[in-house]
Design a protein around this motif. Structure first.
Motif, PDB file in Angstrom:
ATOM      1  N   GLU A 185       0.819  -1.202   0.000  1.00 48.59           N
ATOM      2  CA  GLU A 185       0.000   0.000   0.000  1.00 48.59           C
ATOM      3  C   GLU A 185       0.864   1.268   0.000  1.00 48.59           C
ATOM      4  O   GLU A 185       0.635   2.198  -0.787  1.00 48.59           O
ATOM      5  N   GLU A 223       1.407   4.199  -2.899  1.00 45.01           N
ATOM      6  CA  GLU A 223       0.932   5.551  -2.603  1.00 45.01           C
ATOM      7  C   GLU A 223       2.037   6.597  -2.682  1.00 45.01           C
ATOM      8  O   GLU A 223       1.817   7.705  -3.178  1.00 45.01           O
ATOM      9  N   ARG A 235      -1.677  -1.163  -8.953  1.00 42.93           N
ATOM     10  CA  ARG A 235      -0.702  -0.939  -7.886  1.00 42.93           C
ATOM     11  C   ARG A 235       0.591  -1.687  -8.158  1.00 42.93           C
ATOM     12  O   ARG A 235       1.685  -1.163  -7.926  1.00 42.93           O
TER      13      ARG A 235
END
Length: 226
Positions: free
Chosen positions: A31, A35, A120
């Motif tokens: 994550e 990001e 991602r």
């Protein structure tokens, strides 16, 4: 004094706890890397996201880069599993005696849809590749990881082709490098264009450029077995 059975049970519990901690750190890193970028991501950001302390991180990983490779190993394992699912489900229905550019195109498209990919993961891989290009200390490890992955992929795809009476016209590893480069470029283009499927996960399944380009490319790189 604990018995051998009790000691074994304790070791199993500790092992399961350690695996759970590693998995949470890997999930958190995934994550945070996506990001903020791999370079900007800090150990503190990752451990905070996972709900652990720095001590938990360093009891499982020596560096942020080592954590990335653990993440890459997990993600690539999932993709190999999807590839095998396709081999088991799609290839038995394929008739090599009726091989045409159109039937091969259909076959490649089915594998693309099954394999898909994740926005991602494309972002994280691109970020880490850039980090490796800038840092010679990371570059060697990255090349070893990438070459190992491509060799495994080439072996599996080559075996799958042989099972339907085909072979690459060039070295399988060279062919797979070309195919992977085209696929990654297609994924990046789809992301840049905002072509996503599933807004919650930001997934990009079978990018349009890959669907348009890869079937013809695979056809050009393969031929029937003698």
């Amino acid at each position: 004094m604990p018995t051998e059975v009790e000691s074994a049970e304790t070791a199993q519990v500790e092992s399961a706890r350690r695996r759970k901690t590693r998995d949470r750190l890997i999930d958190a890193a995934y994550e945070v890397f996506a990001e903020t970028g791999v370079h900007a991501a800090s150990v503190e950001m990752i451990t905070e996201r996972a709900g652990f302390t720095r001590g938990a991180f360093y009891s499982n990983f020596d560096t942020k880069e080592e954590l990335f490779f653990a993440l890459a190993e997990r993600e690539n394992r999932l993709r190999f599993e999807r590839l095998q699912e396709g081999v088991d489900a799609i290839l038995p229905e394929f008739d090599p005696t009726a091989l045409t550019e159109e039937t091969l195109s259909d076959l490649v498209t089915q594998f693309l849809v099954l394999q898909g990919d994740d926005r991602r993961w494309c972002l994280v891989q691109s970020e880490f590749k850039l980090l490796a290009m800038r840092d010679a200390a990371v570059a060697a490890s990255y090349l070893a990881y990438q070459n190992g992955f491509l060799k495994q992929l080439a072996d599996r795809i080559d075996a799958a082709l042989h099972s339907v009476g085909l072979r690459f016209t060039v070295d399988p590893l060279a062919a797979v490098r070309i195919i992977v480069n085209v696929y990654e470029s297609a994924m990046q283009e789809a992301i840049l264009e905002g072509s996503t499927a599933g807004s919650d996960a930001g997934s990009v399944s079978a990018p349009p450029l890959a669907r348009d380009t890869l079937p013809g490319l695979v056809h050009a790189l393969t031929e029937p077995l003698d």
